[in-house]
Design a protein around this motif. Structure first.
Motif, PDB file in Angstrom:
ATOM      1  N   GLN A  62       0.828  -1.300   0.064  1.00 31.45           N
ATOM      2  CA  GLN A  62       0.089   0.111   0.218  1.00 31.45           C
ATOM      3  C   GLN A  62       0.915   1.158   0.070  1.00 31.45           C
ATOM      4  N   GLY A  63       2.166   0.973  -0.016  1.00 31.16           N
ATOM      5  CA  GLY A  63       2.908   2.185   0.222  1.00 31.16           C
ATOM      6  C   GLY A  63       3.253   3.010  -1.123  1.00 31.16           C
ATOM      7  N   PRO A  64       3.746   4.282  -1.121  1.00 30.62           N
ATOM      8  CA  PRO A  64       4.203   5.002  -2.542  1.00 30.62           C
ATOM      9  C   PRO A  64       5.192   4.270  -3.344  1.00 30.62           C
ATOM     10  N   ALA A  65       6.100   3.615  -2.905  1.00 26.91           N
ATOM     11  CA  ALA A  65       7.262   2.830  -3.680  1.00 26.91           C
ATOM     12  C   ALA A  65       6.619   1.854  -4.526  1.00 26.91           C
ATOM     13  N   ALA A  66       5.495   0.986  -3.905  1.00 26.11           N
ATOM     14  CA  ALA A  66       4.887  -0.056  -4.307  1.00 26.11           C
ATOM     15  C   ALA A  66       4.034   0.302  -5.510  1.00 26.11           C
ATOM     16  N   GLN A  67       3.317   1.482  -5.286  1.00 27.04           N
ATOM     17  CA  GLN A  67       2.526   2.064  -6.568  1.00 27.04           C
ATOM     18  C   GLN A  67       3.500   2.533  -7.617  1.00 27.04           C
ATOM     19  N   ARG A  68       4.826   2.803  -7.455  1.00 28.41           N
ATOM     20  CA  ARG A  68       5.716   3.153  -8.529  1.00 28.41           C
ATOM     21  C   ARG A  68       6.419   1.974  -9.154  1.00 28.41           C
ATOM     22  N   GLY A  69       6.075   0.706  -8.658  1.00 25.81           N
ATOM     23  CA  GLY A  69       6.551  -0.550  -9.349  1.00 25.81           C
ATOM     24  C   GLY A  69       7.915  -0.843  -8.754  1.00 25.81           C
ATOM     25  N   ILE A  70       8.193  -0.593  -7.589  1.00 28.14           N
ATOM     26  CA  ILE A  70       9.562  -0.929  -6.980  1.00 28.14           C
ATOM     27  C   ILE A  70       9.064  -2.309  -6.191  1.00 28.14           C
ATOM     28  N   GLN A  71       9.964  -3.375  -6.193  1.00 29.71           N
ATOM     29  CA  GLN A  71       9.858  -4.475  -5.797  1.00 29.71           C
ATOM     30  C   GLN A  71      10.724  -5.109  -5.112  1.00 29.71           C
ATOM     31  N   THR A  72      10.634  -6.179  -4.204  1.00 26.09           N
ATOM     32  CA  THR A  72      11.646  -6.735  -3.461  1.00 26.09           C
ATOM     33  C   THR A  72      12.773  -7.435  -4.477  1.00 26.09           C
ATOM     34  N   GLY A  73      14.084  -7.026  -4.042  1.00 25.87           N
ATOM     35  CA  GLY A  73      14.969  -7.639  -5.054  1.00 25.87           C
ATOM     36  C   GLY A  73      15.723  -6.355  -5.620  1.00 25.87           C
ATOM     37  N   ASP A  74      15.018  -5.272  -5.994  1.00 20.68           N
ATOM     38  CA  ASP A  74      15.597  -4.054  -6.705  1.00 20.68           C
ATOM     39  C   ASP A  74      16.509  -3.576  -5.611  1.00 20.68           C
ATOM     40  N   VAL A  75      17.627  -3.115  -6.438  1.00 22.97           N
ATOM     41  CA  VAL A  75      18.645  -2.362  -5.896  1.00 22.97           C
ATOM     42  C   VAL A  75      18.516  -0.903  -6.094  1.00 22.97           C
ATOM     43  N   ILE A  76      18.644  -0.078  -5.095  1.00 21.28           N
ATOM     44  CA  ILE A  76      18.391   1.555  -5.041  1.00 21.28           C
ATOM     45  C   ILE A  76      19.951   1.985  -5.000  1.00 21.28           C
ATOM     46  N   LEU A  77      20.315   2.571  -6.170  1.00 10.98           N
ATOM     47  CA  LEU A  77      21.616   3.150  -6.294  1.00 10.98           C
ATOM     48  C   LEU A  77      21.845   4.514  -5.734  1.00 10.98           C
ATOM     49  N   ASN A  78      21.016   5.082  -6.017  1.00  7.78           N
ATOM     50  CA  ASN A  78      21.078   6.493  -5.570  1.00  7.78           C
ATOM     51  C   ASN A  78      19.714   7.408  -5.173  1.00  7.78           C
ATOM     52  N   VAL A  79      19.655   8.033  -4.471  1.00  6.42           N
ATOM     53  CA  VAL A  79      18.628   8.868  -3.951  1.00  6.42           C
ATOM     54  C   VAL A  79      18.608  10.319  -4.257  1.00  6.42           C
ATOM     55  N   GLY A  80      17.867  10.828  -4.990  1.00  5.45           N
ATOM     56  CA  GLY A  80      17.920  12.426  -5.193  1.00  5.45           C
ATOM     57  C   GLY A  80      19.127  12.850  -5.760  1.00  5.45           C
ATOM     58  N   GLY A  81      19.877  11.799  -6.614  1.00  5.98           N
ATOM     59  CA  GLY A  81      21.143  12.304  -7.219  1.00  5.98           C
ATOM     60  C   GLY A  81      22.321  11.851  -6.548  1.00  5.98           C
ATOM     61  N   LYS A  82      22.077  11.459  -5.370  1.00  4.46           N
ATOM     62  CA  LYS A  82      23.521  10.882  -4.436  1.00  4.46           C
ATOM     63  C   LYS A  82      23.439   9.594  -4.165  1.00  4.46           C
ATOM     64  N   ALA A  83      24.509   8.988  -4.345  1.00  2.00           N
ATOM     65  CA  ALA A  83      24.854   7.349  -4.494  1.00  2.00           C
ATOM     66  C   ALA A  83      24.626   6.991  -2.890  1.00  2.00           C
ATOM     67  N   VAL A  84      24.098   5.893  -2.710  1.00  2.00           N
ATOM     68  CA  VAL A  84      23.571   5.564  -0.992  1.00  2.00           C
ATOM     69  C   VAL A  84      24.372   4.092  -1.081  1.00  2.00           C
ATOM     70  N   ALA A  85      24.756   3.960   0.169  1.00  2.00           N
ATOM     71  CA  ALA A  85      25.283   2.582   0.336  1.00  2.00           C
ATOM     72  C   ALA A  85      24.467   2.071   1.899  1.00  2.00           C
ATOM     73  N   SER A  86      23.683   2.880   2.406  1.00  3.75           N
ATOM     74  CA  SER A  86      23.140   2.093   3.821  1.00  3.75           C
ATOM     75  C   SER A  86      21.969   2.933   3.969  1.00  3.75           C
TER      76      SER A  86
END
Length: 527
Positions: free
Chosen positions: A466-490
């Motif tokens: 029911q969350g906003p990420a699921a509504q945008r097609g993000i699924q379990t197993g996807d890897v998020i590389l950056n958020v807002g243009g910044k690389a993320v590692a944690s």
């Protein structure tokens, strides 16, 4: 007369389409002649009343008919006879022979077309024109016979048809409008645009037609000539229904939609404007039934001219290559990166060693213009770059980290085959979800802690449906590389960038997400 009028009001007018289904019911068979008879009666009564008192109304009022209106009423509507007589001799029927053993791929395509599968792709009957026993298994060493259409573009025998008509053909035979039969050779093909160039040797006076230099307008008349169902020399007429159609056929889809009826065997035939120039090459139909339903698609003349010229000169087509994976800029993406308009193509991932990567284009950059011409979306960018020659220099307008900049680079040549990029898969059975980001509806873990996920980014270990990420097609197993243009590692990096986006007044945050198929950008609303 009043009884006739009441009957017409109850039953409506006669529809020519009804005649196609005249055997569906006895009652409809009886009703139809009565409709025709009543219409005839009304017309006869009207004519008799007017004839009884020339120049006057039966009600004592003299009707006024303007001279211009009278002339228009008596004028015969112009037909297409002169146009057809001019262009029809240049249209040919194309017949090919394909050895089954040498063309498994063509067999699979034909079997898919003949199946009852009702996917959007199958509804576009691309390889229409091949014959075979319906529902019967193909035998080894069977020779497949295919039929399509084409048209001469020069007096010395060069002719255009579809790639899917002559692809893998062992022999090509053409029949001209006067019934003469010739053997043709395939000069070159381009599967990406479904165009092919063939050549008939030994004669220098074939009738031919030219491509139009003008883009047709929606609503313009169009005349299609071709070889539907092997009948040859068939002419149909309609209008241009739409332009810029993307039917999911390839990366350069930009079809003209017409409603002039085209059917199996019309593939490769021309569609003419009223001056006798070719505005498009018939290539596909949308048809749940397999026959024309008034929605056909043509390769535009502007595309065909460029491709055919290269096939004639080199036998193949080379295209410019930028080396980026791109996607359209949605309103959410535009808002998240500070763009005023949702236009351009956002770079998902520049390929290593590509012209784009060497020039400094980064993931998250938006290409908004090429050589000063605005780019509408990712498909527009692909088509624009493909029309440019490898080695040519292009000027790109790029939106980079909230600022617009211009860069110039030399295009490479589009590789014939590009290796697929493999990505690791998450083994959720060995990793417990870490504390997540509930505002997005995600639980995350560092990629390095998840087997097969690589070392970069954070892995989605759980998604709130029911969350906003699921509504945008993000699924379990996807890897998020950056958020807002910044690389993320944690997970902490993700929280920090979300807080930054929120404090900047953003209504959504842009995530770069990688899965087993591709890398893409997703704009997720901030709850």
């Amino acid at each position: 007369m009043l009884r006739a009028r009441r009957h017409l009001q109850q039953h409506g007018h006669f529809d020519m389409n009804d005649r196609v289904n005249s055997d569906t019911s006895t009652s409809r068979k009886i009703l139809r002649p009565r409709r025709l008879a009543l219409l005839g009666t009304v017309a006869a009564l009207g004519a008799a009343v007017l004839a009884a008192s020339p120049g006057s109304s039966p009600f004592g009022v003299t009707p006024f008919v303007a001279p211009a209106q009278a002339a228009e009423a008596t004028a015969t509507p112009p037909g297409f006879g002169d146009l057809v007589a001019k262009v029809k001799p240049a249209v040919i029927s194309v017949r090919v022979r394909i050895d089954q053993d040498n063309d498994k791929s063509a067999m699979l395509q034909q079997n898919r077309m003949d199946s009852d599968e009702d996917s959007p792709f199958d509804q576009f009957s691309r390889q229409f024109g091949f014959r075979g026993p319906n529902g019967m298994p193909r035998q080894r060493h069977q020779v497949i016979t295919g039929e399509g259409s084409g048209f001469f573009i020069s007096a010395d025998g060069y002719a255009v048809t579809n790639n899917h008509v002559v692809d893998h053909a062992q022999s090509v035979q053409i029949t001209t409008d006067d019934g003469a039969i010739y053997t043709a050779k395939v000069v070159g093909t381009d599967p990406k645009t479904d165009l092919a160039l063939i050549k008939v040797e030994g004669k220098k006076d074939f009738p031919f037609v030219k491509f139009s230099d003008q883009k047709p307008r929606i609503g313009d008349w169009v005349v299609a000539v071709g070889n539907p169902f092997g009948l040859g020399g068939t002419v149909t007429a309609g209008i241009v229904s739409a332009s810029g159609r993307d039917i999911g056929n390839g990366p350069y889809d930009d079809f003209i939609q017409i409603d002039a009826p085209i059917n199996k065997g019309n593939s490769g035939g021309p569609a003419f404007d009223m001056t006798g120039n070719v505005i498009g090459v018939n290539t596909a139909i949308f048809s749940p039934s397999g026959g024309s339903v008034g929605i056909g698609f043509d390769i535009p003349a502007s595309t065909a001219k460029l491709v055919i010229a290269q096939l004639k000169d080199k036998g193949a087509v080379t295209r410019g290559w930028l080396g980026v994976q791109v996607q359209p800029v949605t309103a959410d993406i535009a808002d998240s990166i500070g763009l005023k308009e949702a236009r351009g193509a956002i770079v998902d991932n520049p390929q290593g060693g590509s012209p784009a990567a060497n020039a400094g284009i980064e993931a998250g950059d938006v290409i908004t213009a090429v050589n000063g011409t605005a780019i509408k979306d990712s498909r527009d960018l692909a088509r624009t770059i493909a029309t440019l020659a490898p080695g040519s220099y292009v000027k790109l307008d790029v939106w980079h980290e909230g600022e617009s900049k211009t860069m110039t680079l030399a295009l490479g040549e589009l590789p014939k085959e590009r290796p697929a990029q493999g990505n690791g898969k998450t083994d959720d059975g060995k990793v417990q979800p870490d504390a997540g980001t509930p505002r997005l509806g995600l639980s995350l873990a560092p990629a390095g802690d998840v087997q097969g996920a690589g070392q970069n980014g954070v892995v989605v270990t759980e998604v709130d449906p029911q969350g906003p990420a699921a509504q945008r097609g993000i699924q379990t197993g996807d890897v998020i590389l950056n958020v807002g243009g910044k690389a993320v590692a944690s997970v902490g990096d993700v929280r920090s960038e979300l807080a930054q986006a929120r404090s900047s007044g953003r209504r959504s945050v842009l995530l770069q997400v990688k899965n087993a198929e591709a890398t893409r950008f997703v704009a997720v609303p901030l709850a």
